[in-house]
Design an enzyme around this catalytic site. Sequence first.
Site, short mmCIF file in Angstrom:
data_model
loop_
_atom_site.label_atom_id
_atom_site.label_comp_id
_atom_site.label_asym_id
_atom_site.label_seq_id
_atom_site.Cartn_x
_atom_site.Cartn_y
_atom_site.Cartn_z
N ARG A 65 11.14 -9.76 1.68
CA ARG A 65 10.59 -11.07 2.04
C ARG A 65 10.98 -12.11 1.01
O ARG A 65 10.96 -13.30 1.27
CB ARG A 65 9.05 -10.99 2.08
CG ARG A 65 8.49 -10.11 3.14
CD ARG A 65 7.02 -9.84 2.87
NE ARG A 65 6.81 -9.09 1.62
CZ ARG A 65 5.64 -8.83 1.07
NH1 ARG A 65 4.54 -9.27 1.64
NH2 ARG A 65 5.55 -8.14 -0.05
N LEU A 118 7.86 -0.35 5.71
CA LEU A 118 6.83 -1.39 5.55
C LEU A 118 5.44 -0.75 5.58
O LEU A 118 5.29 0.41 5.99
CB LEU A 118 6.95 -2.39 6.70
CG LEU A 118 8.26 -3.17 6.75
CD1 LEU A 118 8.40 -3.89 8.08
CD2 LEU A 118 8.31 -4.16 5.60
N HIS A 151 4.78 -1.45 11.20
CA HIS A 151 5.82 -0.54 11.72
C HIS A 151 6.25 -0.88 13.14
O HIS A 151 7.44 -0.95 13.44
CB HIS A 151 5.32 0.91 11.68
CG HIS A 151 5.23 1.48 10.29
ND1 HIS A 151 4.84 2.76 10.03
CD2 HIS A 151 5.48 0.92 9.07
CE1 HIS A 151 4.86 2.98 8.72
NE2 HIS A 151 5.24 1.88 8.12
N LYS A 156 6.29 7.22 8.67
CA LYS A 156 5.06 7.66 9.30
C LYS A 156 3.93 6.76 8.84
O LYS A 156 3.97 6.28 7.69
CB LYS A 156 4.74 9.12 9.01
CG LYS A 156 5.01 9.67 7.63
CD LYS A 156 4.41 9.08 6.43
CE LYS A 156 2.92 9.12 6.26
NZ LYS A 156 2.46 8.57 4.94
N1 NAP Z 1 7.50 10.10 4.18
C1 NAP Z 1 7.02 10.03 2.97
O1 NAP Z 1 7.15 10.93 2.14
C2 NAP Z 1 6.30 8.77 2.56
C3 NAP Z 1 5.90 8.61 1.23
C4 NAP Z 1 5.34 7.40 0.84
C5 NAP Z 1 5.14 6.40 1.78
N2 NAP Z 1 5.50 6.59 3.08
C6 NAP Z 1 5.29 5.53 4.07
O2 NAP Z 1 6.15 4.45 3.73
C7 NAP Z 1 5.52 3.21 3.96
C8 NAP Z 1 5.57 2.40 2.69
O3 NAP Z 1 4.82 3.04 1.67
P1 NAP Z 1 5.08 2.70 0.12
O4 NAP Z 1 4.04 3.37 -0.68
O5 NAP Z 1 6.51 2.98 -0.23
O6 NAP Z 1 4.76 1.12 0.14
P2 NAP Z 1 5.00 0.00 -0.95
O7 NAP Z 1 5.71 0.52 -2.15
O8 NAP Z 1 3.71 -0.71 -1.13
O9 NAP Z 1 6.03 -0.96 -0.21
C9 NAP Z 1 5.78 -1.60 0.98
C10 NAP Z 1 6.81 -2.74 1.10
O10 NAP Z 1 6.56 -3.45 2.30
C11 NAP Z 1 6.88 -4.81 2.11
N3 NAP Z 1 5.78 -5.61 2.65
C12 NAP Z 1 5.86 -6.42 3.74
N4 NAP Z 1 4.69 -7.00 3.99
C13 NAP Z 1 3.83 -6.57 3.05
C14 NAP Z 1 2.47 -6.84 2.77
N5 NAP Z 1 1.74 -7.68 3.53
N6 NAP Z 1 1.89 -6.23 1.72
C15 NAP Z 1 2.59 -5.37 0.96
N7 NAP Z 1 3.91 -5.07 1.18
C16 NAP Z 1 4.52 -5.67 2.21
C17 NAP Z 1 7.13 -5.05 0.64
O11 NAP Z 1 8.54 -5.21 0.47
P3 NAP Z 1 9.22 -6.62 0.16
O12 NAP Z 1 8.28 -7.34 -0.78
O13 NAP Z 1 10.49 -6.24 -0.46
O14 NAP Z 1 9.41 -7.34 1.44
C18 NAP Z 1 6.72 -3.75 -0.03
O15 NAP Z 1 7.57 -3.39 -1.08
C19 NAP Z 1 4.12 3.52 4.47
O16 NAP Z 1 4.11 3.43 5.87
C20 NAP Z 1 3.88 4.98 4.06
O17 NAP Z 1 3.06 5.67 4.98
C21 NAP Z 1 6.09 7.75 3.46
#
Ligand code: NAP
Length: 330
Positions: A39, A76, A81, A99
């Site tokens: 963003r 995200l 999603h 997920k």
């Molecule tokens: N499969 C797995 O092993 C696994 C592990 C962890 C997480 N996940 C999944 O991955 C997703 C992200 O998790 P994460 O822990 O990596 O998240 P995170 O580090 O908090 O990152 C989320 C990203 O989304 C963007 N974003 C857009 N709108 C936002 C808002 N209103 N508030 C906060 N961030 C916003 C931001 O990117 P920008 O600022 O760059 O736009 C932020 O860096 C979740 O759905 C989670 O369930 C999966």
Amino acid sequence: MTPDTILRWGLLSTARINRSLIPPLRASPRNRLVAVASRDPAKAEAYAREWNIERAFGSYEALLESPEIDVVYISLPNSLHAEWTIKALRAGKHVLCEKPLTTRVEDADAIAVAAQEAGKVVAEAFMYRHHPQTLKVKSLIECGAIGEVRLVRGAFTFTLTDRANVRVNAGLDGGCVWDVGCYPISYARTMIGAEPVEAFGMQFTGPSGVDETFVGTLRFGEDVYAQFDCGFRAPFRMHMEIVGSEGLIVIPRPFKPTARETIYIGKASDQLEPMAIEGPELLYLGEVEDMADAILNGAAPRISLHDSRANVAAILALLRSAREGRPVKV
Ligand SMILES: NC(=O)c1ccc[n+]([C@@H]2O[C@H](COP(=O)([O-])OP(=O)(O)OC[C@H]3O[C@@H](n4cnc5c(N)ncnc54)[C@H](OP(=O)(O)O)[C@@H]3O)[C@@H](O)[C@H]2O)c1
């Protein structure tokens, strides 16, 4: 490999989880990481430099408009999603979405329609489903190694102290069931090979209004159950146990298996024997290769949209049960 058999990927956000996908995208000859979007343009630039990614887009829209991208990885927060999966499909991209694929059944249906109209592949990024350990447990069940499955039980917990984390943000569809409970639920549905008909859940609601501890039961028809707990207020734990009419399987690391795993199988809990299973060094390689098989070879993705929709429906029933304080039909 010709250039048109190499898929060009873009990361939609600078999420923490991206670091699990970047190494497999670089290890796979059929896939290439090309771009990241944020963003915030400065954040995108800094991230691209840090991770050595050739293109940085200062908005998610700009990445979707780029003809240089074939596949979008959506990392995200949960509440975004569905919206961005549908936008990516309408922009002509294939999508690997973290997920949970959605947090509403209607959104899962809208994604299925958008994928059909665009003629593009969408899959939920449940990495554990592609690991040889998961495939081995499923094949042991299918060949009757423990008789008929009666109970699948397990857990996924960890301690979350960061109160600014997206996982404790109600407006972003946080909560421990969407975050980690989705794994044992998915595991039980996969191993039982059916969908739950009834759900009963109890939760502890944290100060932000999301479930931070959840204990759930699912009934799958006659005398077949799943039970799990998940949460943000206990030490890191993950395990599953599958109880059949003639034996059981214990899986100590079901969701984040490493390259060398051991499961335990036997007629009773005092007769368990170890069984070694080897997997890839990179856990997340499986989902990347599955996307390439689906897009380049026309194979069905291992996790169908129907499957993802059913996981969402089970989670919603559990959350509704906890709210209403009674068992509910799924
Ligand atoms: N499969 C797995 O092993 C696994 C592990 C962890 C997480 N996940 C999944 O991955 C997703 C992200 O998790 P994460 O822990 O990596 O998240 P995170 O580090 O908090 O990152 C989320 C990203 O989304 C963007 N974003 C857009 N709108 C936002 C808002 N209103 N508030 C906060 N961030 C916003 C931001 O990117 P920008 O600022 O760059 O736009 C932020 O860096 C979740 O759905 C989670 O369930 C999966």
